[in-house]
Structure formats: C-alpha cells, structure tokens
Design an enzyme around this catalytic site. Structure first.
Site, short mmCIF file in Angstrom:
data_model
loop_
_atom_site.label_atom_id
_atom_site.label_comp_id
_atom_site.label_asym_id
_atom_site.label_seq_id
_atom_site.Cartn_x
_atom_site.Cartn_y
_atom_site.Cartn_z
N CYS A 69 -3.24 -13.30 -4.65
CA CYS A 69 -2.97 -13.95 -3.35
C CYS A 69 -3.15 -15.45 -3.46
O CYS A 69 -3.31 -16.14 -2.46
CB CYS A 69 -3.88 -13.36 -2.27
SG CYS A 69 -5.65 -13.57 -2.56
N PHE A 111 -11.65 -3.76 -5.50
CA PHE A 111 -11.67 -4.68 -4.36
C PHE A 111 -11.07 -3.95 -3.16
O PHE A 111 -10.17 -4.45 -2.48
CB PHE A 111 -10.89 -5.97 -4.66
CG PHE A 111 -11.27 -6.66 -5.94
CD1 PHE A 111 -12.36 -7.51 -5.99
CD2 PHE A 111 -10.54 -6.45 -7.10
CE1 PHE A 111 -12.72 -8.15 -7.17
CE2 PHE A 111 -10.88 -7.07 -8.29
CZ PHE A 111 -11.97 -7.93 -8.33
N ARG A 114 0.84 -1.20 0.00
CA ARG A 114 0.00 0.00 0.00
C ARG A 114 0.87 1.25 0.00
O ARG A 114 0.62 2.20 -0.75
CB ARG A 114 -0.91 0.00 1.22
CG ARG A 114 -2.00 -1.06 1.20
CD ARG A 114 -2.76 -1.09 2.52
NE ARG A 114 -3.73 -2.16 2.53
CZ ARG A 114 -3.90 -3.03 3.51
NH1 ARG A 114 -3.15 -2.96 4.60
NH2 ARG A 114 -4.82 -3.97 3.44
N ASP A 157 -6.75 -5.76 -6.61
CA ASP A 157 -6.36 -6.65 -5.50
C ASP A 157 -7.51 -7.62 -5.22
O ASP A 157 -8.18 -7.54 -4.19
CB ASP A 157 -6.04 -5.81 -4.25
CG ASP A 157 -5.49 -6.65 -3.11
OD1 ASP A 157 -4.98 -7.76 -3.37
OD2 ASP A 157 -5.58 -6.21 -1.95
N ASP A 210 -16.04 -1.92 -4.30
CA ASP A 210 -16.13 -3.22 -3.64
C ASP A 210 -17.58 -3.69 -3.69
O ASP A 210 -18.50 -2.86 -3.65
CB ASP A 210 -15.65 -3.14 -2.19
CG ASP A 210 -15.22 -4.51 -1.65
OD1 ASP A 210 -14.00 -4.73 -1.50
OD2 ASP A 210 -16.10 -5.35 -1.38
N SER A 211 -17.78 -5.00 -3.76
CA SER A 211 -19.15 -5.54 -3.81
C SER A 211 -19.81 -5.58 -2.44
O SER A 211 -21.02 -5.73 -2.33
CB SER A 211 -19.14 -6.95 -4.41
OG SER A 211 -18.36 -7.82 -3.60
#
Length: 394
Positions: free
Chosen positions: A338, A226, A210, A298, A248-249
C-alpha cells in the site's frame, strides 16, 4: 481574491490539471494570505490557471480545486463536489455491501478529505487546512445526503502536522459510534471499531482483492498475515478453505477477528488466531517445517515516501522470501503493497529478488488493484497506491 504567481516554467503540471503546486514553484504570494484561504493561481505572464487553497507551512503550498475561472469557490462549490462524489458510488451500496469509501481526496477533487461509510455511521479524515475550514459545510451536506446515525472524525494524521493542524478525534454529528459497528462486505458480517481501530476503522480498499483471492482458497491451507479484523480470513473460510491461520501483532485486531468469526458462524476448528509479530512468526513456522497452499501478505505501508523506498524494498523482499519458503510446490502467494512510492514494476522486481533468495521459481498469474471507490484521477497518478500480485510457486 488572494493571488499566487508561479515561476516561469513551473506551471506545466498545473495547466495539466495536477492538483498540487509545490512551494518551490511559487514566485510571489501577493498580500497576506491566511493558511487555508482560497487563492487565484497565475503563471508568469499573469494568465489565470486555477483556484486553490494556500498553506505556507506545507510543501504542497497550493492544492488546486477548480480550473474554470467562472466558478466561485463557495459553500455551494464544496457541496456540489461532495454530492457528485457520493452519487458516483451509490451503486456500490446494497444488501451484500454496506461499507464503501465515499470520498477519496484529490481523486474526487476534494483535496485532503477522506470519507468512509460504515453501515449507519460515517468516518471522516481531514488532511488539509483548506478542507478544515469548510468541514462544517461538508458534514452538513453528508447529513442531508445520507442521514447517518453519526459522523465521527479520525484526523490523527502525520499529514496534519505538515499543514500546521493539530490532531483531532471526536463526534461531529449525531450518535457516538458503539464499540463495534455492524457492516457487511462481500456478504460477510463484520464488527468494526471506528473510534479506536486502524485508520478510519476498516480497510475497504481490499474488498475486491479479498473476494478474488478467496476464489483460490477452497480446500486449501491458508495463512493470512497482518490479518487485522479478518477480511482475507473470512472470505477464505466462506469459500471453503480447509484451514486458516490468521496472524496480527494487535490484540484488538485478533479480538475483533474472533468476534467476526462468531458473527458469521464459521467453524472455529478450521481456524487458528495468533497474536505475534509476523516476521517472527514466519521464522517460527519455517523452523517447524510447516507448509501452506495459500499465503496472504498484506503489510502496513513500508515506504511512506520515495526516500524510504530502498529500505522498504529490503523489508518487502525479506517478508516475501519468508512467505515463499513456506509454500508447497504449486502454492500461491497473494502479496500486497500500500506504499504509493512503490510502483508495480518495482514491486515485481522485489518479489523476483525474494524468490531468488528463497530458491523458488515463480510465476506472476494475477495483478491486484484498488477498487472503484478508490479511483485514480488521470491527472493525479499519485493516487494509485495499492497494488498486489498473485504469485505461483512452480
């Protein structure tokens, strides 16, 4: 002591300090061994290799703990391992950073255990039956070492099913964490939800990335996809981004992000929060002809296993293709995976394919990795899961 004998030729990894013994490597389990019990592991010539914990229900049938035959796997052994793991991270806790990972499972010689510190509270996850048996010892030692206000367990993991363990969430010590716990990372204030948030509450594995990504944000139009609770967004605003759009959802993620904006006193006129499926929103942005200078992708884990890698590669390629098409010439894409099953070379190839499909020429200008509180044990390369690339459109 319970005893496990390996097939001839199946002991190489164990001798080389790899902590997993798969069920197919076992020639014989001597006697009746309870799941989670400590066993001695021997090769076909009856030579001692290591101590481990056994589970007949798991594909990883033995998780190796100790290769010194003189060490006893008792309460003191577990306490010592935990003290060493926490002690190696003390320098990471300071006024500008009050959240770190204290234990990273096999990488810290504590298989199946994740421990995260969030301000005055600790969140733990237990993945294995052997660690489940000594959980009370570990909690007691964490209290002695850190005197937290509370310790909360978030063991609602698919891996527990493979170990024959039920999901379990709840308070293990002290006070129940409040709805939002205050932490500081990179000098930025966050309110995070330990009880209902994703994973153990926060993605502290992106701390360094970040800060590094934000170095390119000054005066730029940034799109954070995300975004969760706003790690990349807040770092970009701190470094002087001209405008940031966060997507973001999850409604909880967006609400938490907006609270974090307020907590840090950032100008809301420079920020737009969008609750939407990211791929859908990227399509909409493309149709509207919008452009950005810096985009962060991300996503969650697309490849939970190697068998899912082909499908995941297609998903990563499509996501990054859409991102690259939204960048100005000279713009930057900070893109992450990830998924432990996807190595960095495969990830680079996927991004190259995405650029080709997008009709963009790119350069790789930086690689991102997991931080030092998520170490990679030399004998356990599977612990390397987080990788990222900073890509420039030319």
């Amino acid at each position: 002591m319970n005893k496990v004998t390996l097939h001839r030729g199946k002991d190489k990894a164990a001798w080389q300090l790899h902590p997993w013994v798969f069920s197919g490597a076992i020639a014989q389990v001597h006697g009746q061994v309870d799941n989670g019990a400590v066993v001695e592991v021997f090769n076909a010539d009856d030579e001692f290799i290591a101590f481990g914990v056994y589970n007949s229900r798991s594909r990883v049938a033995v998780r190796l703990l100790e290769w010194n035959p003189q060490r006893q796997i008792d309460a003191d052994w577990w306490r010592d391992r935990l003290r060493r793991s926490v002690g190696l991270r003390n320098h990471l806790l300071h006024a500008d950073n009050t959240t770190i990972r204290l234990v990273f499972a096999e990488a810290d010689f504590l298989p199946g255990l994740i421990v995260d510190k969030y301000g005055d509270f600790i969140s733990i996850q237990v993945h294995s039956s052997g660690t489940e048996r000594v959980k009370a010892i570990l909690v007691d030692e964490l209290v002695a070492l850190l005197s937290p206000k509370g310790i909360y367990e978030r063991s609602d993991l698919k891996s527990r099913e493979h170990e024959g363990l039920p999901d379990t969430n709840g308070l293990l010590y002290g006070e129940m964490p409040p709805a939002f716990v205050d932490v500081i990372e990179n000098g930025i204030l966050y309110q995070i939800n330990i009880v209902e948030g994703q994973k153990s509450g926060f993605y502290c594995d992106q701390r360094d990335n970040r800060a590094l990504t934000a170095l390119y944000a000054k005066g730029q139009r940034v799109l954070d996809c995300f975004c969760y609770s706003g790690g990349f967004t807040l770092n970009a605003l701190k470094q002087g981004a001209a405008a940031v759009t966060s997507v973001d959802s999850s409604a909880l993620a967006i609400d938490t992000l907006l609270q974090n904006m307020t907590r840090n006193g950032f100008d809301s006129s420079e920020h737009r929060a969008v609750q939407s499926d990211v791929n859908k929103y990227l399509r909409q942005l493309g149709e509207a002809g919008e452009k950005f200078d810096l985009i962060v992708l991300d996503p969650p884990k697309y490849a939970p296993s190697r068998s899912a890698l082909e499908k995941a590669s297609r998903a990563y390629k499509d996501l990054n293709r859409r991102g690259l098409m939204l960048l100005e010439s000279g713009g930057l894409l900070a893109t992450f995976s990830c998924s432990g099953a996807m190595d960095i070379d495969t990830f680079k190839q996927v991004i190259a394919w995405a650029a080709l499909d997008a009709g963009r020429e790119i350069q790789f200008i930086r690689q991102f990795n997991q931080p030092e509180d998520h170490p990679i044990r030399a004998s356990f390369p599977e612990g390397e899961y987080l990788k990222g690339l900073l890509v420039r459109v030319v």
